[in-house]
Design a protein around this motif. Structure first.
Motif, PDB file in Angstrom:
ATOM      1  N   LEU A 166      -2.619  -0.045  -7.847  1.00  0.00           N
ATOM      2  CA  LEU A 166      -1.861  -1.458  -7.359  1.00  0.00           C
ATOM      3  C   LEU A 166      -0.928  -2.435  -8.351  1.00  0.00           C
ATOM      4  CD1 LEU A 166       0.162  -2.502  -4.715  1.00  0.00           C
ATOM      5  CD2 LEU A 166      -1.992  -4.334  -4.227  1.00  0.00           C
ATOM      6  N   PHE A 167      -1.941  -3.672  -8.881  1.00  0.00           N
ATOM      7  CA  PHE A 167      -1.860  -5.167  -9.574  1.00  0.00           C
ATOM      8  C   PHE A 167      -1.707  -3.958 -11.385  1.00  0.00           C
ATOM      9  CE2 PHE A 167      -3.431  -7.052  -6.094  1.00  0.00           C
ATOM     10  CZ  PHE A 167      -2.664  -7.523  -6.082  1.00  0.00           C
ATOM     11  N   ASP A 168      -2.300  -2.754 -11.787  1.00  0.00           N
ATOM     12  CA  ASP A 168      -1.626  -2.034 -12.801  1.00  0.00           C
ATOM     13  C   ASP A 168      -0.145  -1.735 -12.980  1.00  0.00           C
ATOM     14  OD1 ASP A 168      -3.952  -2.583 -14.558  1.00  0.00           O
ATOM     15  OD2 ASP A 168      -4.504  -0.235 -14.205  1.00  0.00           O
ATOM     16  N   SER A 169      -0.012  -1.069 -11.330  1.00  0.00           N
ATOM     17  CA  SER A 169       1.483  -0.688 -11.269  1.00  0.00           C
ATOM     18  C   SER A 169       2.796  -1.951 -11.190  1.00  0.00           C
ATOM     19  CB  SER A 169       1.582   0.046  -9.840  1.00  0.00           C
ATOM     20  OG  SER A 169       1.660  -0.758  -8.869  1.00  0.00           O
ATOM     21  N   ILE A 170       1.837  -3.011 -10.963  1.00  0.00           N
ATOM     22  CA  ILE A 170       3.406  -4.663 -11.027  1.00  0.00           C
ATOM     23  C   ILE A 170       2.938  -4.820 -12.402  1.00  0.00           C
ATOM     24  CG2 ILE A 170       3.385  -3.634  -8.327  1.00  0.00           C
ATOM     25  CD1 ILE A 170       1.831  -6.337  -8.000  1.00  0.00           C
ATOM     26  N   ALA A 171       2.373  -4.909 -12.602  1.00  0.00           N
ATOM     27  CA  ALA A 171       1.961  -6.178 -13.915  1.00  0.00           C
ATOM     28  C   ALA A 171       3.273  -6.548 -14.951  1.00  0.00           C
ATOM     29  CB  ALA A 171       0.839  -5.706 -14.913  1.00  0.00           C
ATOM     30  N   GLU A 172       3.590  -5.846 -15.217  1.00  0.00           N
ATOM     31  CA  GLU A 172       5.317  -6.177 -16.086  1.00  0.00           C
ATOM     32  C   GLU A 172       6.077  -6.860 -15.235  1.00  0.00           C
ATOM     33  OE1 GLU A 172       8.783  -5.662 -17.751  1.00  0.00           O
ATOM     34  OE2 GLU A 172       8.462  -4.399 -16.098  1.00  0.00           O
ATOM     35  N   ARG A 173       6.086  -6.838 -14.046  1.00  0.00           N
ATOM     36  CA  ARG A 173       7.549  -7.410 -13.310  1.00  0.00           C
ATOM     37  C   ARG A 173       7.043  -8.161 -12.234  1.00  0.00           C
ATOM     38  NH1 ARG A 173       8.143  -3.919  -8.304  1.00  0.00           N
ATOM     39  NH2 ARG A 173       6.685  -2.001  -8.373  1.00  0.00           N
ATOM     40  N   TYR A 174       5.522  -8.987 -12.136  1.00  0.00           N
ATOM     41  CA  TYR A 174       5.137  -9.821 -11.712  1.00  0.00           C
ATOM     42  C   TYR A 174       5.437 -10.460 -11.378  1.00  0.00           C
ATOM     43  CZ  TYR A 174       1.827 -12.305  -8.447  1.00  0.00           C
ATOM     44  OH  TYR A 174       0.915 -13.224  -6.998  1.00  0.00           O
ATOM     45  N   ASP A 175       5.753 -11.572 -13.033  1.00  0.00           N
ATOM     46  CA  ASP A 175       5.916 -13.017 -12.429  1.00  0.00           C
ATOM     47  C   ASP A 175       7.911 -12.921 -12.479  1.00  0.00           C
ATOM     48  OD1 ASP A 175       3.981 -14.254 -13.367  1.00  0.00           O
ATOM     49  OD2 ASP A 175       4.061 -13.934 -15.367  1.00  0.00           O
ATOM     50  N   ARG A 176       8.224 -11.994 -13.178  1.00  0.00           N
ATOM     51  CA  ARG A 176       9.652 -11.866 -13.002  1.00  0.00           C
ATOM     52  C   ARG A 176      10.595 -11.312 -11.344  1.00  0.00           C
ATOM     53  NH1 ARG A 176      10.268  -8.125 -16.163  1.00  0.00           N
ATOM     54  NH2 ARG A 176      11.412  -6.324 -14.809  1.00  0.00           N
ATOM     55  N   ASP A 177       9.940 -10.417 -11.018  1.00  0.00           N
ATOM     56  CA  ASP A 177      10.591  -9.196 -10.093  1.00  0.00           C
ATOM     57  C   ASP A 177      10.519 -10.210  -8.269  1.00  0.00           C
ATOM     58  OD1 ASP A 177      12.103  -8.626 -11.331  1.00  0.00           O
ATOM     59  OD2 ASP A 177      10.850  -6.625 -12.175  1.00  0.00           O
ATOM     60  N   ILE A 178       8.812 -10.556  -8.408  1.00  0.00           N
ATOM     61  CA  ILE A 178       7.887  -9.998  -7.413  1.00  0.00           C
ATOM     62  C   ILE A 178       7.787 -12.130  -6.956  1.00  0.00           C
ATOM     63  CG2 ILE A 178       5.778  -9.524  -6.476  1.00  0.00           C
ATOM     64  CD1 ILE A 178       5.902  -7.026  -7.874  1.00  0.00           C
ATOM     65  N   GLN A 192      -6.923   6.114  -1.159  1.00  0.00           N
ATOM     66  CA  GLN A 192      -5.275   5.958  -0.112  1.00  0.00           C
ATOM     67  C   GLN A 192      -5.541   6.259   1.124  1.00  0.00           C
ATOM     68  OE1 GLN A 192      -2.353   5.524  -2.385  1.00  0.00           O
ATOM     69  NE2 GLN A 192      -3.346   5.158  -4.781  1.00  0.00           N
ATOM     70  N   SER A 193      -5.742   7.713   1.723  1.00  0.00           N
ATOM     71  CA  SER A 193      -5.982   7.927   2.661  1.00  0.00           C
ATOM     72  C   SER A 193      -6.898   7.087   3.022  1.00  0.00           C
ATOM     73  CB  SER A 193      -6.125   9.303   2.776  1.00  0.00           C
ATOM     74  OG  SER A 193      -5.043   9.856   1.836  1.00  0.00           O
ATOM     75  N   ARG A 194      -7.997   7.175   3.349  1.00  0.00           N
ATOM     76  CA  ARG A 194      -8.916   6.414   4.061  1.00  0.00           C
ATOM     77  C   ARG A 194      -9.120   4.753   4.198  1.00  0.00           C
ATOM     78  NH1 ARG A 194     -13.471   8.319   4.907  1.00  0.00           N
ATOM     79  NH2 ARG A 194     -13.338  10.200   3.148  1.00  0.00           N
ATOM     80  N   LEU A 195      -8.155   4.295   3.469  1.00  0.00           N
ATOM     81  CA  LEU A 195      -7.561   2.812   3.843  1.00  0.00           C
ATOM     82  C   LEU A 195      -6.104   2.745   4.430  1.00  0.00           C
ATOM     83  CD1 LEU A 195      -7.535  -0.288   3.226  1.00  0.00           C
ATOM     84  CD2 LEU A 195      -6.398   0.460   0.861  1.00  0.00           C
ATOM     85  N   GLN A 252     -11.809  -0.210  -4.677  1.00  0.00           N
ATOM     86  CA  GLN A 252     -11.051  -0.830  -6.291  1.00  0.00           C
ATOM     87  C   GLN A 252     -10.684  -0.199  -6.980  1.00  0.00           C
ATOM     88  OE1 GLN A 252     -14.718  -2.074  -9.028  1.00  0.00           O
ATOM     89  NE2 GLN A 252     -13.696  -1.812 -10.734  1.00  0.00           N
ATOM     90  N   ASP A 253     -10.174   1.430  -6.967  1.00  0.00           N
ATOM     91  CA  ASP A 253      -9.575   2.050  -7.665  1.00  0.00           C
ATOM     92  C   ASP A 253      -8.243   2.025  -6.653  1.00  0.00           C
ATOM     93  OD1 ASP A 253      -9.734   3.004  -5.140  1.00  0.00           O
ATOM     94  OD2 ASP A 253     -10.193   5.488  -5.921  1.00  0.00           O
ATOM     95  N   LEU A 290       0.755  -1.184   0.094  1.00  0.00           N
ATOM     96  CA  LEU A 290       0.212   0.506   0.365  1.00  0.00           C
ATOM     97  C   LEU A 290       0.998   1.188   0.027  1.00  0.00           C
ATOM     98  CD1 LEU A 290      -2.892   1.813   0.587  1.00  0.00           C
ATOM     99  CD2 LEU A 290      -2.595   1.151   2.870  1.00  0.00           C
ATOM    100  N   LEU A 291       1.869   1.268   0.428  1.00  0.00           N
ATOM    101  CA  LEU A 291       2.646   2.408   1.096  1.00  0.00           C
ATOM    102  C   LEU A 291       4.230   2.715   0.150  1.00  0.00           C
ATOM    103  CD1 LEU A 291       3.154   1.091   5.072  1.00  0.00           C
ATOM    104  CD2 LEU A 291       1.089   2.320   3.592  1.00  0.00           C
ATOM    105  N   ALA A 292       2.859   3.352  -1.013  1.00  0.00           N
ATOM    106  CA  ALA A 292       3.880   4.294  -2.306  1.00  0.00           C
ATOM    107  C   ALA A 292       3.830   5.191  -2.378  1.00  0.00           C
ATOM    108  CB  ALA A 292       4.263   3.177  -3.265  1.00  0.00           C
ATOM    109  N   PRO A 293       4.828   6.226  -1.869  1.00  0.00           N
ATOM    110  CA  PRO A 293       4.497   7.440  -2.522  1.00  0.00           C
ATOM    111  C   PRO A 293       4.100   7.847  -3.246  1.00  0.00           C
ATOM    112  CG  PRO A 293       6.442   7.618  -1.399  1.00  0.00           C
ATOM    113  CD  PRO A 293       6.251   6.065  -1.619  1.00  0.00           C
ATOM    114  N   ARG A 294       2.833   9.293  -3.466  1.00  0.00           N
ATOM    115  CA  ARG A 294       2.302   9.461  -4.408  1.00  0.00           C
ATOM    116  C   ARG A 294       3.247  11.062  -5.556  1.00  0.00           C
ATOM    117  NH1 ARG A 294      -3.642   8.837  -1.998  1.00  0.00           N
ATOM    118  NH2 ARG A 294      -3.355  10.697  -1.987  1.00  0.00           N
ATOM    119  N   SER A 295       2.679  11.212  -6.194  1.00  0.00           N
ATOM    120  CA  SER A 295       3.104  12.267  -7.596  1.00  0.00           C
ATOM    121  C   SER A 295       2.082  12.832  -8.602  1.00  0.00           C
ATOM    122  CB  SER A 295       4.465  12.186  -8.132  1.00  0.00           C
ATOM    123  OG  SER A 295       4.761  11.243  -8.967  1.00  0.00           O
ATOM    124  N   SER A 296       1.807  13.824  -8.131  1.00  0.00           N
ATOM    125  CA  SER A 296       0.635  13.697  -9.274  1.00  0.00           C
ATOM    126  C   SER A 296       0.923  13.640 -11.177  1.00  0.00           C
ATOM    127  CB  SER A 296       0.587  15.993  -9.562  1.00  0.00           C
ATOM    128  OG  SER A 296       0.349  16.495  -8.042  1.00  0.00           O
TER     129      SER A 296
END
Length: 611
Positions: A360-372, A335-338, A354-355, A4-10
């Motif tokens: 979360l999973f959109d951001s890791i999909a490309e490297r999920y099988d390889r790294d995570i 995210q703040s509420r969660l 849902q968002d 959950l705890l990834a910093p955000r940027s605009s």
């Protein structure tokens, strides 16, 4: 067991990019050719004209002049010029140059309908006049007529395949329509044609960044910095690209350069806080986030980022207060509420936002099988296979072959599970659904026993990876319960849900939907995260209440065994077996899970369905 705890940027939205970048300002155009004779009196005035050789976009219709006096002078100049142009086209109706300038002037005066007619007359006389097509496309876009705008850009390309303004305009249309890869191709063509204007480069940076092509994003941001040395925004963008590449020291310098350029620019402080935090310089990170909040008091991102930092420093009360401030600024900040719910141990909803899960999973999909996945020690799929194999030894094909062992061959034996489905066990033609299929870790090991397998996932990027593997007959981007609600009753023999329920608080609705969708005797295999070990200082009754459904510190729900059994009973699902498994690793410790094998109550055995 994800994060959950990834910093955000605009970042700019596609809509904002289209509205801010699709039209270049009127004053940015410079016409390098000589001014046509009928308009010679405009020399030295405020009026300037577009140069298609520069590849700029369309004329903006709403430019404001610097002052009321200069505005009046400009308006008088425009009116006189329009009269001159009208006389020119009346005396020579074949003068496409006069029609073009008439269109520009009418557009400047706000007379869009007549401006479009003038541009149409121009291209009717001279279809090769690409700048008229570009201006016409811009007007169509301003009216929301995307097809006509696209046709105008394509007409400009027919005249000049290297027209950078047309490629850039098509790129923005594609970007607005969600066609990221096609938009990138168009922007790249615009750049190769010499149209690397700031608006196009900013759009290209944003698309590279969103598609996680961080090296390309860095290169574009570096070019923007080289060409805009006094722009704090592009320096901040370079910093974010460098952060994603792990080049934290360079990112820090880029954020500091942005602050030097504009000490009031909040996003630079926000990025600087992220850089300091990643280096373990927590006090400096805290001061940077506080400066970001001071400069951007109505932006919830810096409050959220500071809350993450405070939580990591063990300052839970301060983190909670900061999240409440974020929610006061933006009540829809899920995210703040969660995170607030994680800190306070309460969550009054049936599932995680849902968002949040989708991003979360959109951001890791490309490297999920390889790294995570390799680092998680996830044993859920293997445990599922073992449990179902034991329950199906009575199936006819296994009795005939006398092999009551694993039904499913090693996944490594087949590079294309879908292509070889049913080859080993042709009569096990099960129809299966894989809920929250992700990249296909569960589907791959069950595929050969199924004549048809459908996957669904909330993440668009995860769905793309699963589709590329050719495991499923089809993959749908859909939330698990919504997917089941759309299926016919008694349409599946087998339903899988590997590592899905940790993101759902109330399991009752999805268990009931699974019951509806399964045939009599059909099986449902799913994993849950087990609650933490009992606290000796808490009474047994209180512990049971805590364990029933708990939002843990890793922002996932745990479900107690007795609670899951009770909900299965309410849904007329018979629990056949429960087995332990490992779901992942958190803070160096294994996350305990359980695999449930449940059957829809009824006497029929699990056999291939006819539908």
């Amino acid at each position: 067991p994800l994060f959950l705890l990834a910093p955000r940027s605009s970042s700019l939205s596609s809509a904002a990019l289209l509205s801010s970048s699709c039209f270049s300002s009127f004053s940015s155009f410079r016409h390098t050719s000589s001014v046509p004779l009928p308009f010679a009196f405009l020399r030295g005035s405020h009026l300037e004209f577009p140069s298609h050789r520069r590849g700029a976009g369309a004329l903006s219709c709403g430019d404001a002049s610097p002052s009321s006096s200069s505005s009046s002078a400009l308006n008088r100049s425009v009116e006189r010029a329009i009269k001159e142009c009208r006389r020119a086209v009346e005396s020579n109706p074949g003068n496409d140059e006069a029609f073009f300038y008439l269109g520009l002037l009418l557009q400047k005066s706000g007379n869009i309908t007549e401006a479009m007619e003038a541009y149409r007359s121009c291209v009717a006389l001279n279809p090769g006049r690409e700048e008229s097509w570009i201006q016409l496309a811009g007007l169509y876009l301003s009216l929301g007529d995307i097809p006509s705008a696209l046709r105008s850009y394509l007409s400009a390309l027919e005249s000049n395949p290297s027209c950078s303004a047309a490629h850039a305009g098509i790129g923005r249309i594609l970007e607005q329509g969600g066609k990221t890869e096609a938009a990138i191709v168009s922007y790249e063509k615009a750049m190769r044609a010499g149209g690397g204007d700031k608006a196009t480069l900013m759009s290209l940076y944003t698309l590279y960044f969103r598609s996680r092509r961080f090296e390309a994003a860095r290169d574009v941001a570096q070019r923007l910095c080289n060409e805009n040395t006094d722009d704090e925004d592009v320096s901040t963008k370079l910093g974010h690209a460098l952060m994603e590449l792990g080049r934290t020291a360079e990112a820090q310098r880029s954020f500091l350069r942005a602050v030097d350029l504009n000490q009031g620019y909040g996003p630079a402080y926000n990025g600087l806080g992220m850089a300091y935090k990643s280096q373990g310089r927590f006090e400096q990170a805290m001061r940077a986030y506080e400066m970001a909040i001071e400069k951007m008091p109505q932006n919830s991102e810096s409050y959220y980022n500071l809350a993450i930092l405070l939580r990591q420093m063990g300052k839970m009360a301060a983190a909670s207060d900061m999240l409440k401030k974020a929610l006061a600024v933006n009540p829809s900040d899920s995210q703040s509420r969660l995170l607030l719910a994680v800190i306070e141990g309460s969550w009054g909803r049936n599932s995680l936002p849902q968002d949040y899960v989708e991003s979360l999973f959109d951001s890791i999909a490309e490297r999920y099988d390889r790294d995570i996945l390799p680092a998680l020690s996830y044993t859920g799929p293997a445990t599922m296979v073992s449990m179902l194999s034991k329950r199906m030894t009575g199936v006819a094909v296994l009795e005939e072959t006398q092999k009551p062992v694993s039904l499913f061959p090693d996944a490594e034996q087949s590079t294309s599970p879908r292509a070889e489905r049913g080859a080993e066990f042709p009569s096990l033609g099960l129809r299966a659904a894989d809920l929250g299929c992700g990249t296909g870790s569960c589907g791959a090991v069950f595929r050969s026993a199924c004549r048809e397998m459908i996957g669904c996932d909330i993440s668009k990027e995860m769905c793309k990876v699963a589709e590329e593997k050719n495991i499923y007959d089809r993959v749908e981007k859909e939330e698990a319960a919504r997917f089941l609600s759309k299926q016919q009753a008694e349409s599946f023999d087998l339903i899988l849900a590997g590592d899905v329920f940790p993101y759902i608080a109330d399991l009752q609705p999805i268990l009931a939907l699974a019951h509806r969708c399964m045939r009599q005797g059909g099986r449902f295999l799913f994993t849950v995260e087990a609650p933490p070990a009992a606290d000796a200082e808490v009474s047994r009754r209180k512990q049971a209440e805590l364990d029933a459904t708990r939002l843990s510190r890793n922002a996932r729900f745990s479900h107690a065994e007795e609670q899951v059994k009770r909900l299965c009973g309410l849904s007329q699902l018979e629990v056949e077996e429960i087995s332990g498994c490992t779901l992942g690793i958190q803070d160096g410790k294994f996350i305990r899970g359980q695999v449930y094998l449940v059957k829809k109550q009824g006497s029929q055995p699990l056999e291939p369905s006819a539908t």
